[in-house]
Design a protein around this motif. Structure first.
Motif, PDB file in Angstrom:
ATOM      1  N   PHE A  27       0.718  -1.112   0.001  1.00  0.00           N
ATOM      2  CA  PHE A  27       0.005  -0.141   0.031  1.00  0.00           C
ATOM      3  C   PHE A  27       0.780   0.987   0.079  1.00  0.00           C
ATOM      4  CE2 PHE A  27      -1.779   3.221   3.136  1.00  0.00           C
ATOM      5  CZ  PHE A  27      -2.610   4.599   2.171  1.00  0.00           C
ATOM      6  N   LEU A  28       1.746   1.787   0.658  1.00  0.00           N
ATOM      7  CA  LEU A  28       2.835   2.492   0.927  1.00  0.00           C
ATOM      8  C   LEU A  28       3.397   2.851  -0.316  1.00  0.00           C
ATOM      9  CD1 LEU A  28       3.885   2.413   4.574  1.00  0.00           C
ATOM     10  CD2 LEU A  28       2.158   3.647   3.599  1.00  0.00           C
ATOM     11  N   ASP A  29       3.868   1.746  -0.955  1.00  0.00           N
ATOM     12  CA  ASP A  29       4.136   1.805  -2.789  1.00  0.00           C
ATOM     13  C   ASP A  29       3.607   2.536  -3.486  1.00  0.00           C
ATOM     14  OD1 ASP A  29       6.797   1.175  -1.388  1.00  0.00           O
ATOM     15  OD2 ASP A  29       6.779  -1.075  -2.139  1.00  0.00           O
ATOM     16  N   TRP A  30       2.305   1.632  -2.741  1.00  0.00           N
ATOM     17  CA  TRP A  30       1.144   2.071  -4.273  1.00  0.00           C
ATOM     18  C   TRP A  30       1.103   3.826  -4.471  1.00  0.00           C
ATOM     19  CZ3 TRP A  30      -3.191   4.294  -3.284  1.00  0.00           C
ATOM     20  CH2 TRP A  30      -3.633   4.868  -4.228  1.00  0.00           C
ATOM     21  N   LEU A  31       0.967   4.206  -2.585  1.00  0.00           N
ATOM     22  CA  LEU A  31       0.585   5.544  -2.500  1.00  0.00           C
ATOM     23  C   LEU A  31       1.803   6.607  -2.365  1.00  0.00           C
ATOM     24  CD1 LEU A  31      -0.817   7.127  -0.469  1.00  0.00           C
ATOM     25  CD2 LEU A  31       0.193   6.712   1.889  1.00  0.00           C
ATOM     26  N   ALA A  32       3.380   6.161  -2.618  1.00  0.00           N
ATOM     27  CA  ALA A  32       4.418   6.675  -2.887  1.00  0.00           C
ATOM     28  C   ALA A  32       3.907   7.410  -4.583  1.00  0.00           C
ATOM     29  CB  ALA A  32       5.191   6.065  -2.764  1.00  0.00           C
TER      30      ALA A  32
END
Length: 416
Positions: A27-32
């Motif tokens: 998720f955090l990779d996607w958010l970035a």
């Protein structure tokens, strides 16, 4: 000026004993990437960053690594406020260091409104946004308890305290805007339960107060706020139909009750004609599937998922009339040659309801602490007219313990 509004990450959250770090990392990779692809200027995270007040080292690593990454993607500012799951002091501890990355953290509410009003500037030093970074307002932060108070007295004082806090912060924000002499937007945060807010069964949203106590009417928020970024409820939603008063919702389903929700984040864009808001869908990183029905329905759905190569985590709710003493064995065999995993089995067959008074097969896994207290009330034959007041008093004790850093509820019964 583009703002991305998200909340309720609950880093470190487990689901029936299964750790979810890989999901959170995805998720955090996607958010970035979403920050980069959407040209986001300011990221606002409206509380419940972590799932517990003492997050694991892995959860902290995910958090700090993401903050460093966000600063390198063209996002000029990150604003983080605490939620009811977070430790205000833990979030506040590195706040001065994080300011070097233009990460602004408000863990604890301040006695001075000045500490919660941020004037954010662009790369040339020109003011571009004012943020009223209001964290979760705990009962003890805004209300003085007095002996003999009624529930109505407590509710009035709580709502007055929330209203007064927002009024003071918003007034200072307006004053700063006048001093700057430019019509820059005012954005505010909040982590609370707005009146009329929607939840779903199994989403694990913790009631912040007893009953309807502390559910905040949208009229509490000053009209000068151009966009109100809310956290606490996991269902993405508008408040009273307003485009600019929103819950972003949790980015991951916190339980099987949220499995079919389309998760999203909000992008608010400010221009010459005001603010426009759109939702950016969040992909599914780990499929959750709730299967309910008789054995034919359950086994058929498992076969269907297996034929699709599913890697889903399953919650199975058996509702057939036939007594299946080997239900768990059947399920293990059904998923044995697949990538799926059964995390929870619940048996609600009709004969169980008939024999419910014996509670022979009921375990603590089927109950939360409220259920246990209700069983105690029934076992001690407390008169019906005394039960509401007794239950309200019990909930106050539980909530006061949580407010003092008590342990979170048992796994699988997550609360926001």
């Amino acid at each position: 000026m583009k703002i991305l509004h998200t909340s309720d990450w609950h880093l470190g959250r487990t689901l029936y004993g299964r750790k979810r770090y890989e999901e959170y990392e995805a998720f955090l990779d996607w958010l970035a990437r979403a920050i980069r692809d959407n040209g986001i200027d300011v990221l606002v995270a409206a509380g419940d960053i972590f799932d517990t007040t003492a997050p694991s080292n892995r959860a902290q690593e995910l958090y700090y690594r993401f903050l460093c990454r966000a600063a390198s993607l063209g996002c000029r500012h990150v604003v983080v406020v605490s939620g009811n799951h977070d430790s205000p002091s833990f979030l506040d501890a590195p706040k001065e260091l994080l300011k070097a990355l233009e990460v602004h953290v408000t863990g604890s509410p301040s006695e001075s409104p000045e500490d919660e009003v941020l004037v954010l500037r662009d790369g040339r030093g020109v003011p571009e946004l004012i943020v009223c970074a209001v964290p979760h307002l705990r009962d003890r932060d805004i209300r003085t308890a007095e002996a003999g108070e009624s529930i109505e007295d407590k509710e009035r004082k709580l709502l007055d305290g929330i209203r007064d806090h927002y009024a003071a912060v918003a007034a200072l924000a307006e004053e700063k805007r006048r001093e700057l002499g430019c019509a820059i937007p005012i954005v505010a945060t909040g982590h609370l339960f707005a009146a009329g807010g929607r939840t779903v069964e199994g989403d694990g949203v913790r009631e912040l107060y007893v009953g309807s106590l502390g559910r905040v009417n949208a009229k509490v928020f000053p009209s000068c706020i151009d966009y109100l970024a809310l956290g606490h409820l996991h269902v993405p939603q508008k408040v009273n139909g307003s485009e600019t008063v929103r819950y972003s919702g949790s980015p991951l389903p916190m339980g099987f009750g949220e499995a079919k929700q389309q998760k999203s984040v909000c992008v608010a864009e400010f221009g010459g004609e005001g603010v426009s808001v759109r939702l950016v869908p969040v992909p599914v990183f780990q499929q959750l599937e709730q299967i309910r029905g008789d054995w034919d329905r359950i086994s058929g759905r498992i076969f269907e998922l297996a034929s699709q190569g599913s890697r889903a985590w399953l919650e199975v709710i058996y509702e057939g009339d036939e007594i299946l003493g080997d239900l768990r064995d059947r399920l293990e065999e059904a998923v044995g040659n697949t990538a799926m995993e059964v995390l929870r089995v619940k048996n609600t067959r009709a004969v169980d309801r008939v024999l419910a008074q014996t509670m022979e097969e009921e375990t603590l896994d089927d109950l939360d602490e409220d259920d246990v207290f209700q069983r105690c009330i029934e076992a001690n034959q407390v008169p019906e007219e005394q039960r509401p007041e007794l239950f309200a008093a019990y909930r106050e004790v539980v909530l006061s313990l949580r407010g003092c850093g008590g342990q979170p509820e048992q796994e699988g019964r997550h609360e926001n």
